[in-house]
Each structure stands twice: as C-alpha cells, then as structure tokens.
Design a protein around this motif. Structure first.
Motif, mmCIF file in Angstrom:
data_model
loop_
_atom_site.group_PDB
_atom_site.id
_atom_site.type_symbol
_atom_site.label_atom_id
_atom_site.label_comp_id
_atom_site.label_asym_id
_atom_site.label_seq_id
_atom_site.Cartn_x
_atom_site.Cartn_y
_atom_site.Cartn_z
ATOM 1 N N ARG A 6 28.712 93.056 -19.170
ATOM 2 C CA ARG A 6 27.647 93.839 -18.529
ATOM 3 C C ARG A 6 26.337 93.075 -18.528
ATOM 4 N NH1 ARG A 6 27.477 99.282 -21.555
ATOM 5 N NH2 ARG A 6 25.700 99.603 -20.202
ATOM 6 N N LYS A 7 26.011 92.411 -19.649
ATOM 7 C CA LYS A 7 24.765 91.637 -19.728
ATOM 8 C C LYS A 7 24.781 90.479 -18.731
ATOM 9 C CE LYS A 7 24.516 90.883 -24.241
ATOM 10 N NZ LYS A 7 24.056 90.664 -25.639
ATOM 11 N N ILE A 8 25.909 89.801 -18.623
ATOM 12 C CA ILE A 8 26.021 88.688 -17.674
ATOM 13 C C ILE A 8 25.840 89.200 -16.248
ATOM 14 C CG2 ILE A 8 27.642 87.020 -16.669
ATOM 15 C CD1 ILE A 8 28.716 86.651 -19.594
ATOM 16 N N GLU A 9 26.477 90.313 -15.939
ATOM 17 C CA GLU A 9 26.334 90.894 -14.596
ATOM 18 C C GLU A 9 24.884 91.290 -14.333
ATOM 19 O OE1 GLU A 9 27.813 94.827 -12.207
ATOM 20 O OE2 GLU A 9 29.300 93.814 -13.471
ATOM 21 N N PHE A 10 24.233 91.868 -15.332
ATOM 22 C CA PHE A 10 22.832 92.272 -15.186
ATOM 23 C C PHE A 10 21.947 91.054 -14.911
ATOM 24 C CE2 PHE A 10 18.586 92.989 -16.858
ATOM 25 C CZ PHE A 10 18.238 94.163 -16.229
ATOM 26 N N VAL A 11 22.135 89.986 -15.672
ATOM 27 C CA VAL A 11 21.330 88.775 -15.495
ATOM 28 C C VAL A 11 21.561 88.189 -14.105
ATOM 29 C CG1 VAL A 11 21.011 86.388 -16.284
ATOM 30 C CG2 VAL A 11 21.143 88.244 -17.948
ATOM 31 N N GLN A 12 22.798 88.185 -13.661
ATOM 32 C CA GLN A 12 23.079 87.665 -12.321
ATOM 33 C C GLN A 12 22.351 88.480 -11.256
ATOM 34 O OE1 GLN A 12 27.365 87.788 -12.473
ATOM 35 N NE2 GLN A 12 27.503 85.629 -13.105
ATOM 36 N N GLU A 13 22.367 89.798 -11.388
ATOM 37 C CA GLU A 13 21.670 90.651 -10.430
ATOM 38 C C GLU A 13 20.154 90.465 -10.547
ATOM 39 O OE1 GLU A 13 22.894 92.508 -7.920
ATOM 40 O OE2 GLU A 13 24.794 91.571 -8.500
ATOM 41 N N PHE A 14 19.676 90.307 -11.773
ATOM 42 C CA PHE A 14 18.248 90.089 -12.002
ATOM 43 C C PHE A 14 17.774 88.823 -11.286
ATOM 44 C CE2 PHE A 14 14.788 88.147 -14.436
ATOM 45 C CZ PHE A 14 13.869 89.197 -14.489
ATOM 46 N N SER A 19 11.620 90.924 -5.559
ATOM 47 C CA SER A 19 10.413 91.735 -5.708
ATOM 48 C C SER A 19 9.741 91.461 -7.049
ATOM 49 C CB SER A 19 10.776 93.221 -5.611
ATOM 50 O OG SER A 19 9.706 94.028 -6.037
ATOM 51 N N GLU A 20 8.495 90.993 -6.975
ATOM 52 C CA GLU A 20 7.740 90.757 -8.212
ATOM 53 C C GLU A 20 7.507 92.078 -8.947
ATOM 54 O OE1 GLU A 20 3.568 88.788 -9.694
ATOM 55 O OE2 GLU A 20 4.416 88.128 -7.797
ATOM 56 N N GLU A 21 7.338 93.140 -8.184
ATOM 57 C CA GLU A 21 7.132 94.465 -8.779
ATOM 58 C C GLU A 21 8.363 94.896 -9.578
ATOM 59 O OE1 GLU A 21 6.625 99.042 -7.262
ATOM 60 O OE2 GLU A 21 5.668 97.473 -6.077
ATOM 61 N N ALA A 22 9.551 94.662 -9.041
ATOM 62 C CA ALA A 22 10.784 95.028 -9.746
ATOM 63 C C ALA A 22 10.923 94.213 -11.032
ATOM 64 C CB ALA A 22 11.993 94.812 -8.841
ATOM 65 N N VAL A 23 10.609 92.919 -10.964
ATOM 66 C CA VAL A 23 10.673 92.072 -12.161
ATOM 67 C C VAL A 23 9.681 92.578 -13.203
ATOM 68 C CG1 VAL A 23 10.256 89.750 -13.062
ATOM 69 C CG2 VAL A 23 11.518 90.038 -10.916
ATOM 70 N N SER A 24 8.487 92.949 -12.775
ATOM 71 C CA SER A 24 7.479 93.472 -13.706
ATOM 72 C C SER A 24 7.954 94.752 -14.381
ATOM 73 C CB SER A 24 6.161 93.731 -12.974
ATOM 74 O OG SER A 24 5.591 92.522 -12.567
ATOM 75 N N ARG A 25 8.570 95.632 -13.608
ATOM 76 C CA ARG A 25 9.072 96.891 -14.188
ATOM 77 C C ARG A 25 10.163 96.613 -15.219
ATOM 78 N NH1 ARG A 25 9.148 98.934 -8.705
ATOM 79 N NH2 ARG A 25 11.408 98.891 -8.814
ATOM 80 N N LEU A 26 11.056 95.689 -14.897
ATOM 81 C CA LEU A 26 12.121 95.358 -15.841
ATOM 82 C C LEU A 26 11.569 94.678 -17.095
ATOM 83 C CD1 LEU A 26 14.847 94.254 -13.314
ATOM 84 C CD2 LEU A 26 14.920 96.269 -14.794
ATOM 85 N N GLU A 27 10.549 93.833 -16.937
ATOM 86 C CA GLU A 27 9.903 93.218 -18.104
ATOM 87 C C GLU A 27 9.294 94.292 -18.998
ATOM 88 O OE1 GLU A 27 8.361 88.888 -16.510
ATOM 89 O OE2 GLU A 27 7.183 90.651 -16.016
ATOM 90 N N ARG A 31 10.228 95.007 -22.897
ATOM 91 C CA ARG A 31 9.240 95.021 -23.995
ATOM 92 C C ARG A 31 9.310 96.341 -24.761
ATOM 93 N NH1 ARG A 31 6.028 92.296 -20.195
ATOM 94 N NH2 ARG A 31 5.036 94.228 -19.555
ATOM 95 N N LYS A 32 9.450 97.430 -24.020
ATOM 96 C CA LYS A 32 9.522 98.753 -24.652
ATOM 97 C C LYS A 32 10.765 98.857 -25.541
ATOM 98 C CE LYS A 32 8.027 103.146 -22.886
ATOM 99 N NZ LYS A 32 7.964 104.020 -21.735
ATOM 100 N N GLU A 33 11.887 98.343 -25.061
ATOM 101 C CA GLU A 33 13.125 98.371 -25.840
ATOM 102 C C GLU A 33 13.008 97.520 -27.102
ATOM 103 O OE1 GLU A 33 16.142 100.010 -25.861
ATOM 104 O OE2 GLU A 33 14.996 101.274 -24.497
ATOM 105 N N LYS A 34 12.395 96.345 -26.973
ATOM 106 C CA LYS A 34 12.221 95.485 -28.140
ATOM 107 C C LYS A 34 11.343 96.160 -29.175
ATOM 108 C CE LYS A 34 11.655 91.026 -27.455
ATOM 109 N NZ LYS A 34 11.187 89.744 -26.897
ATOM 110 N N GLN A 35 10.284 96.838 -28.729
ATOM 111 C CA GLN A 35 9.405 97.557 -29.651
ATOM 112 C C GLN A 35 10.164 98.693 -30.330
ATOM 113 O OE1 GLN A 35 6.362 96.684 -30.585
ATOM 114 N NE2 GLN A 35 6.290 98.372 -32.013
ATOM 115 N N SER A 36 10.981 99.406 -29.554
ATOM 116 C CA SER A 36 11.772 100.504 -30.129
ATOM 117 C C SER A 36 12.735 99.983 -31.180
ATOM 118 C CB SER A 36 12.555 101.228 -29.031
ATOM 119 O OG SER A 36 11.681 101.907 -28.172
ATOM 120 N N ASP A 37 13.340 98.815 -30.906
ATOM 121 C CA ASP A 37 14.251 98.223 -31.887
ATOM 122 C C ASP A 37 13.526 97.925 -33.186
ATOM 123 O OD1 ASP A 37 16.402 98.352 -30.167
ATOM 124 O OD2 ASP A 37 16.351 96.223 -29.628
ATOM 125 N N LYS A 38 12.309 97.362 -33.071
ATOM 126 C CA LYS A 38 11.533 97.067 -34.268
ATOM 127 C C LYS A 38 11.241 98.348 -35.043
ATOM 128 C CE LYS A 38 9.066 92.973 -32.628
ATOM 129 N NZ LYS A 38 7.748 92.444 -32.252
#
Length: 77
Positions: A6-14, A19-27, A31-38
């Motif tokens: 799933r991660k490989i497929e996601f990266v390929q689609e990414f 769209s720079e806007e789509a990349v910004s939203r995913l970034e 970041r939010k997920e990484k903070q939640s993990d911490k």
C-alpha cells in the motif's frame, strides 16, 4: 494488500501528482500524523518523578524562583 504494498502504491501515485496544492495538503497530513505518533509515544511519569517535580516546584516557589503570569505574558507581547 499488505502495508508495504500500500505504501509503495501511495508513493507511486504521489509522484504522479501535478498539483502543488495537493502536495501541500498531503505534507500537512504527514506532519500531523508524525506529531500524533510522538504524542502517542509519550511515557507517563512515575509517581516518584511526579513527587520529585512537585517538591522542586514547591522549593522554587518558597525561594522566589518563579515568574508571574503577567511577567511571562509581557515577555511574549
């Protein structure tokens, strides 16, 4: 489908995104997920650690080693 696939497929689609806007939203989501993990990995204090912190705080207060709320607020205004 396992997680690795799933991660490989996601990266390929990414990588196909244009769209720079789509990349910004995913970034932002990443970041939010990484903070939640911490936050989920925070270890609670032991009773001894809590007691020691309380003792130190009380000692600091008695020995006038503290700042008032107005002092702290003034620092950031």
């Amino acid at each position: 489908m396992n997680l690795e696939a799933r991660k490989i497929e996601f990266v390929q689609e990414f990588l196909k995104l244009q769209s720079e806007e789509a990349v910004s939203r995913l970034e932002k989501i990443l970041r939010k997920e990484k903070q939640s993990d911490k936050e989920r990995n925070i270890e609670p204090m032991t009773q001894d650690e809590l007691d020691n912190r309380i003792d130190k705080s009380e000692s600091d207060f008695i020995n006038n080693r503290f700042k008032t709320s107005p002092e702290l607020l003034a620092k950031y205004e």
